[in-house]
Design an enzyme around this catalytic site. Structure first.
Site, mmCIF file in Angstrom:
data_model
loop_
_atom_site.group_PDB
_atom_site.id
_atom_site.type_symbol
_atom_site.label_atom_id
_atom_site.label_comp_id
_atom_site.label_asym_id
_atom_site.label_seq_id
_atom_site.Cartn_x
_atom_site.Cartn_y
_atom_site.Cartn_z
ATOM 1 N N HIS A 18 44.612 11.238 -23.829
ATOM 2 C CA HIS A 18 46.046 11.558 -23.972
ATOM 3 C C HIS A 18 46.715 11.656 -22.595
ATOM 4 O O HIS A 18 47.838 11.181 -22.407
ATOM 5 C CB HIS A 18 46.235 12.944 -24.623
ATOM 6 N N LYS A 42 45.943 23.953 -41.553
ATOM 7 C CA LYS A 42 44.763 23.427 -42.227
ATOM 8 C C LYS A 42 44.054 22.350 -41.401
ATOM 9 O O LYS A 42 44.682 21.438 -40.890
ATOM 10 C CB LYS A 42 45.218 22.814 -43.554
ATOM 11 N N ARG A 91 43.568 2.839 -29.078
ATOM 12 C CA ARG A 91 42.155 2.766 -28.692
ATOM 13 C C ARG A 91 41.480 1.564 -29.335
ATOM 14 O O ARG A 91 41.311 0.538 -28.760
ATOM 15 C CB ARG A 91 41.408 4.029 -29.151
ATOM 16 N N SER A 129 40.072 13.676 -30.155
ATOM 17 C CA SER A 129 39.988 15.138 -30.273
ATOM 18 C C SER A 129 38.853 15.519 -31.216
ATOM 19 O O SER A 129 38.183 16.533 -31.021
ATOM 20 C CB SER A 129 41.312 15.700 -30.787
HETATM 21 P P1 ADP Z 1 48.043 11.914 -34.028
HETATM 22 O O1 ADP Z 1 47.671 12.938 -35.037
HETATM 23 O O2 ADP Z 1 49.488 11.557 -34.010
HETATM 24 O O3 ADP Z 1 47.163 10.669 -33.995
HETATM 25 P P2 ADP Z 1 46.727 12.641 -31.555
HETATM 26 O O4 ADP Z 1 46.937 13.853 -30.739
HETATM 27 O O5 ADP Z 1 45.375 12.441 -32.129
HETATM 28 O O6 ADP Z 1 47.838 12.669 -32.647
HETATM 29 O O7 ADP Z 1 47.080 11.355 -30.697
HETATM 30 C C1 ADP Z 1 48.334 11.187 -30.091
HETATM 31 C C2 ADP Z 1 48.400 9.774 -29.497
HETATM 32 O O8 ADP Z 1 47.417 9.625 -28.475
HETATM 33 C C3 ADP Z 1 48.133 8.668 -30.512
HETATM 34 O O9 ADP Z 1 48.986 7.581 -30.219
HETATM 35 C C4 ADP Z 1 46.710 8.282 -30.232
HETATM 36 O O10 ADP Z 1 46.440 6.930 -30.579
HETATM 37 C C5 ADP Z 1 46.661 8.464 -28.723
HETATM 38 N N1 ADP Z 1 45.302 8.652 -28.244
HETATM 39 C C6 ADP Z 1 44.370 9.513 -28.697
HETATM 40 N N2 ADP Z 1 43.204 9.360 -28.044
HETATM 41 C C7 ADP Z 1 43.399 8.366 -27.130
HETATM 42 C C8 ADP Z 1 42.571 7.712 -26.153
HETATM 43 N N3 ADP Z 1 41.288 8.055 -25.987
HETATM 44 N N4 ADP Z 1 43.132 6.738 -25.406
HETATM 45 C C9 ADP Z 1 44.413 6.375 -25.599
HETATM 46 N N5 ADP Z 1 45.251 6.927 -26.504
HETATM 47 C C10 ADP Z 1 44.751 7.911 -27.270
#
Ligand code: ADP
Length: 176
Positions: A18, A42, A91, A129
């Site tokens: 992120h 949740k 990703r 995450s």
């Molecule tokens: P959401 O629930 O909206 O997917 P996240 O916090 O999981 O929220 O992710 C927010 C953004 O960050 C999304 O666009 C996701 O694709 C991107 N993201 C998550 N992990 C990575 C990573 N390892 N590399 C690049 N982008 C990522």
């Protein structure tokens, strides 16, 4: 007037994948607002306040990155701020289908807001995450995946939950 991009996500918790997307967005746009979804608790490990405060801690010294919480539709939130861009990270192929669908829906709702997706760096391809939560819940080393402040918060949270926090963390295959 400059271009503001909103980078929305759950950030449960924020990790280096992120952070890389937010920093690269800040190199392109005039301002990046990292926006933390205020979702139902949740299935989440951290509360909205904790997720927000970790994201704030990560970007506190970045001059072009602001951090805020929000609820409701992302495009409405963008419109309320006058932000022209939704920033996302890509990703693997499975992200693509989800992001593609979301981008089309958002564009239907708000044609003036553009979705810009940056492709992850190779070293972050596997990082999510979910993976971070699972490794931390089993007392694994997440120091290459999250900043120290997040690592400490994970240790604290699993200590609070006791055991490996099985009721909160969904296990995949990293255990056996
Ligand atoms: P959401 O629930 O909206 O997917 P996240 O916090 O999981 O929220 O992710 C927010 C953004 O960050 C999304 O666009 C996701 O694709 C991107 N993201 C998550 N992990 C990575 C990573 N390892 N590399 C690049 N982008 C990522």
């Amino acid at each position: 007037m400059g271009i503001t991009a909103v980078f929305p996500g759950t950030f449960d918790p924020i990790h280096y994948g992120h952070i890389d997307i937010a920093n690269r967005g800040a190199a392109i746009f005039d301002k990046v607002i990292v926006a933390v979804y205020d979702r139902p608790l949740k299935n989440l490990l951290f509360s909205p306040e904790e997720r927000l405060s970790l994201v704030r801690a990560v970007f506190q010294d970045h001059p072009k990155i602001e951090v805020t919480g929000y609820s409701g539709l992302t495009v409405k939130f963008c419109e309320s701020l006058g932000a022209q861009v939704i920033l996302r990270g890509l990703r693997v192929f499975s992200d693509f289908e989800h992001e593609f669908r979301m981008a089309l829906a958002n564009h239907r709702l708000s044609p003036d807001v553009e979705v810009v997706a940056l492709v992850t760096r190779e070293q972050h391809t596997f990082l999510s995450s979910t993976t971070v939560r699972e490794i931390a819940s089993l007392d694994g080393d997440v120091s290459s995946m999250v900043p120290p402040v997040v690592g400490e918060a994970l240790a604290r949270r699993f200590h609070e939950l006791g055991g490996d926090g099985q009721n909160v963390v969904q296990m995949t295959a990293l255990r056996d």
